[in-house]
Design a protein around this motif. Structure first.
Motif, PDB file in Angstrom:
ATOM      1  N   MET A   1       0.840  -1.203   0.000  1.00 36.41           N
ATOM      2  CA  MET A   1       0.000   0.000   0.000  1.00 36.41           C
ATOM      3  C   MET A   1       0.877   1.256   0.000  1.00 36.41           C
ATOM      4  O   MET A   1       0.562   2.226  -0.699  1.00 36.41           O
ATOM      5  CB  MET A   1      -0.950  -0.015   1.194  1.00 36.41           C
ATOM      6  CG  MET A   1      -1.968  -1.146   1.150  1.00 36.41           C
ATOM      7  SD  MET A   1      -3.092  -1.045  -0.252  1.00 36.41           S
ATOM      8  CE  MET A   1      -4.282   0.097   0.413  1.00 36.41           C
TER       9      MET A   1
ATOM     10  N   LEU B   1      -2.254   3.958  -6.482  1.00 35.92           N
ATOM     11  CA  LEU B   1      -3.386   3.567  -5.647  1.00 35.92           C
ATOM     12  C   LEU B   1      -4.507   4.580  -5.762  1.00 35.92           C
ATOM     13  O   LEU B   1      -4.321   5.764  -5.502  1.00 35.92           O
ATOM     14  CB  LEU B   1      -2.954   3.437  -4.181  1.00 35.92           C
ATOM     15  CG  LEU B   1      -4.047   3.014  -3.206  1.00 35.92           C
ATOM     16  CD1 LEU B   1      -4.524   1.596  -3.507  1.00 35.92           C
ATOM     17  CD2 LEU B   1      -3.556   3.123  -1.771  1.00 35.92           C
TER      18      LEU B   1
ATOM     19  N   LEU C   1      -8.844  -3.594  -4.484  1.00 37.57           N
ATOM     20  CA  LEU C   1      -7.952  -2.459  -4.672  1.00 37.57           C
ATOM     21  C   LEU C   1      -8.328  -1.825  -5.993  1.00 37.57           C
ATOM     22  O   LEU C   1      -8.640  -2.522  -6.962  1.00 37.57           O
ATOM     23  CB  LEU C   1      -6.491  -2.887  -4.772  1.00 37.57           C
ATOM     24  CG  LEU C   1      -5.800  -3.434  -3.544  1.00 37.57           C
ATOM     25  CD1 LEU C   1      -4.410  -3.937  -3.925  1.00 37.57           C
ATOM     26  CD2 LEU C   1      -5.692  -2.347  -2.493  1.00 37.57           C
TER      27      LEU C   1
END
Length: 120
Positions: free
Chosen positions: A33, A42, A82
């Protein structure tokens, strides 16, 4: 290009993450992350609650009705996702391959459609 990485779970998967190896697995999640945040890839993501807490909308006698349980009975269930924006499908697939739960259950990488409905 934007992709959704769908993370599937089963009862044992969550035990891995809450058991003795959980701290190390979560450290890997945190590292990925951080990498994705740093690279700007992201977009977002969340883990989902246990499927026993879900409701499904199904046609019952021709009318959409709220019913208990997940949409489909299966050994694996949708456990989280995600959203990433990457240069290529291969990069998105590589992120999924490195996700710690890929050692236990499948993940699926799918490009998002554009607002005009075109598939990538």
């Amino acid at each position: 290009m934007k992709y959704m990485i769908m993370i599937y779970d089963n009862a044992q998967t969550r035990e891995h993450f809450s058991g003795p190896d959980g701290k190390e697995l979560m450290a890997e999640v945190d590292a990925i992350m951080a990498e994705l945040t740093e690279s700007g890839e992201l977009i977002g993501g969340e883990a989902l609650a246990d499927p026993s807490q879900s409701k499904a909308i199904r046609l019952v006698e021709g009318v959409p009705a709220i019913t208990d349980g997940p949409l489909a009975e299966a050994k694996e269930h949708f456990g989280g996702y995600l959203m990433v924006e990457c240069e290529s499908f291969d990069r998105a697939a590589e992120i999924a391959r490195r996700w710690p739960s890929a050692r236990f259950t499948p993940l699926e990488v799918r490009p998002l459609m554009t607002h005009d409905g075109a598939e990538m």
